[in-house]
Design an enzyme around this catalytic site. Structure first.
Site, PDB file in Angstrom:
ATOM      1  N   HIS A   1     102.994 126.319  19.638  1.00  0.00           N
ATOM      2  CA  HIS A   1     101.938 125.308  19.572  1.00  0.00           C
ATOM      3  C   HIS A   1     100.863 125.583  20.624  1.00  0.00           C
ATOM      4  O   HIS A   1     100.945 126.540  21.388  1.00  0.00           O
ATOM      5  CB  HIS A   1     102.526 123.910  19.751  1.00  0.00           C
TER       6      HIS A   1
ATOM      7  N   THR B   1      95.849 127.934  20.014  1.00  0.00           N
ATOM      8  CA  THR B   1      95.291 129.289  20.013  1.00  0.00           C
ATOM      9  C   THR B   1      96.200 130.285  20.716  1.00  0.00           C
ATOM     10  O   THR B   1      96.975 129.938  21.605  1.00  0.00           O
ATOM     11  CB  THR B   1      93.925 129.296  20.734  1.00  0.00           C
ATOM     12  N   ARG B   2      96.056 131.570  20.312  1.00  0.00           N
ATOM     13  CA  ARG B   2      96.696 132.686  20.983  1.00  0.00           C
ATOM     14  C   ARG B   2      95.717 133.862  21.029  1.00  0.00           C
ATOM     15  O   ARG B   2      94.921 134.056  20.110  1.00  0.00           O
ATOM     16  CB  ARG B   2      97.969 133.140  20.256  1.00  0.00           C
TER      17      ARG B   2
ATOM     18  N   LYS C   1      90.755 126.612  28.006  1.00  0.00           N
ATOM     19  CA  LYS C   1      92.223 126.517  28.053  1.00  0.00           C
ATOM     20  C   LYS C   1      92.752 127.629  28.956  1.00  0.00           C
ATOM     21  O   LYS C   1      92.353 128.790  28.809  1.00  0.00           O
ATOM     22  CB  LYS C   1      92.797 126.665  26.647  1.00  0.00           C
TER      23      LYS C   1
ATOM     24  N   HIS D   1     100.851 133.306  33.036  1.00  0.00           N
ATOM     25  CA  HIS D   1     101.806 134.056  32.222  1.00  0.00           C
ATOM     26  C   HIS D   1     103.135 134.286  32.937  1.00  0.00           C
ATOM     27  O   HIS D   1     104.197 134.153  32.332  1.00  0.00           O
ATOM     28  CB  HIS D   1     101.199 135.408  31.822  1.00  0.00           C
TER      29      HIS D   1
ATOM     30  N   CYS E   1     105.463 124.389  27.094  1.00  0.00           N
ATOM     31  CA  CYS E   1     106.105 125.133  26.020  1.00  0.00           C
ATOM     32  C   CYS E   1     107.217 125.964  26.649  1.00  0.00           C
ATOM     33  O   CYS E   1     107.519 125.823  27.842  1.00  0.00           O
ATOM     34  CB  CYS E   1     105.121 126.008  25.262  1.00  0.00           C
TER      35      CYS E   1
ATOM     36  N   LYS F   1     100.820 137.260  18.745  1.00  0.00           N
ATOM     37  CA  LYS F   1      99.864 138.150  18.101  1.00  0.00           C
ATOM     38  C   LYS F   1     100.528 139.142  17.156  1.00  0.00           C
ATOM     39  O   LYS F   1      99.925 139.630  16.207  1.00  0.00           O
ATOM     40  CB  LYS F   1      99.048 138.894  19.168  1.00  0.00           C
TER      41      LYS F   1
END
Length: 375
Positions: A44, A47-48, A262, A266, A311, A344
């Site tokens: 969710h 965007t990625r 956003k 990482h 997430c 991706k």
């Protein structure tokens, strides 16, 4: 109820696998504990990023180029715009492995990448503020995928092909006898000739039912949106980005449909059981402060938080994926451990899982994702 293939997990990888399997004419069942796309896993957040000159290693490039082709196919088949060509800029110290991998993979595969010093980056995109020893590698053909809309597109097409999707259906037991798969949920018993397990952070629990223990560690992750000046940060003016700093690796997106910038981090994250209640964004003191510290230094025009979300990443020890057949069951395909950089690839992962079930092999080399590397 009998099927040719059952897919456990109907998120990004599983839904794509269900679609490609359904194209083969097989009778497909997808099971999910929730109702995809949902906020309980890793897919969710709207965007990625998709990029092709790959900082994590040039060995990923053929696989992500296949994914690129398949995303384009999905757009045509679904009639939906799922990709925005914003370009992606990767920023960091010129000597870092991440930056050097981008440069080397762009040369090896003839990918368009513009290499700029920090002043050139800041001149082109005034929203950035970078140290003098940083460089930028801008890939103009890359950009942003709409993650939840992509899953919905795969679902609609899979169902058109006759696939069945049962939501809010948690798998309680898996058994295999004489190459026949039996799945028990709270309410049903399902049987099939083959099985795909692509259940994100729950994959380890499920595979333990098949006597397979994989080194998978779910961790809590956060990301957030910040108010942004659309004249500077709109997606037609500002790229998606990844910035490797001395504090960690950060990524972000331009403002799309007025959503604001956003941003997420990482690396890092606290290990978590996927079944435990996850602390909401802001309940951990560092959630907001870490992102604000990054923005203050590297994108100082962004200040005010709009909202944040959580997430899960599911990490492997080497942060490479697992895409393989079960070592003891040639009719069980597994996709797991995408370590925060898998979405991706999900179009290509879905096709690979379908190929593994149908023929036992994939036409793009995925040997680097084999299970036996952990022995």
């Amino acid at each position: 109820m009998n099927y040719d293939v059952i897919v456990i997990g109907a998120g990004s990888m599983g839904m794509a696998a269900g679609y490609y399997l359904s194209k083969s004419g097989k009778k497909i069942l997808l099971l999910d504990s929730f109702n995809p796309p949902h906020n309980n896993g890793s897919h969710h957040g709207e965007t990625r990023i998709i990029r092709y000159a790959y900082g994590e290693g040039e060995e990923y490039v053929p696989f992500v180029l296949r994914a690129k082709e398949l995303w384009s196919d999905l757009e045509k088949s679904s009639g939906k715009q799922l990709f925005l060509q914003t370009g992606v800029i990767n920023v960091g110290n010129e000597e870092s492995d991440f930056i050097q991998n981008i440069i080397s993979s762009s040369k090896k595969y003839s990918l368009p990448v513009d290499i700029m010093d920090s002043k050139e980056v800041q001149t082109r995109w005034p929203g950035f503020s970078l140290p003098n020893n940083y460089i930028g590698c801008f890939e103009p053909t890359s950009g942003v995928l709409k993650c939840e809309e992509s899953i919905q597109a795969y679902q609609e097409l899979a169902e058109k092909n006759g696939a069945t999707i049962i939501t809010y259906s948690r798998v309680r037991n898996i058994s295999i006898k004489n190459e026949k798969v039996t799945i028990l949920t709270d309410e049903h018993k399902f049987c099939s000739e083959a099985l795909v397990v692509a259940a994100g952070a729950w994959t380890g629990q499920l595979l333990s039912m098949l006597d397979l223990e994989l080194p998978l560690t779910p961790v809590r992750k956060t990301f957030a949106w910040f108010h942004a000046d659309e004249k500077v940060y709109h997606h037609t003016k500002f790229p998606a980005f990844a910035v490797e700093t001395s504090q960690g690796m950060y990524y972000g997106f331009p403002s799309i449909d007025g959503a604001g910038i956003k941003v997420g981090r990482h690396d890092g994250g606290d290990p978590i059981s996927p079944d435990e209640s996850m602390l909401a964004f802001g309940e951990v003191e560092a959630d907001k402060g870490d992102l604000e510290n990054y923005l203050n230094k590297y994108i100082p025009g962004i200040q005010q938080l709009k909202y944040g979300k959580t997430c899960m990443y599911t990490l492997t020890p080497d942060e490479k994926f697992i895409i393989d057949l079960h070592p003891n069951y040639s009719n069980v395909a597994i996709a797991a451990g995408f370590s925060g950089h898998g979405f991706k690839f999900s179009s290509a992962v879905g096709q690979a899982l379908s190929n593994l079930i149908i023929s036992g092999k994939n036409d793009v080399d995925i040997s680097q994702f084999a299970i036996n590397r952990f022995k």
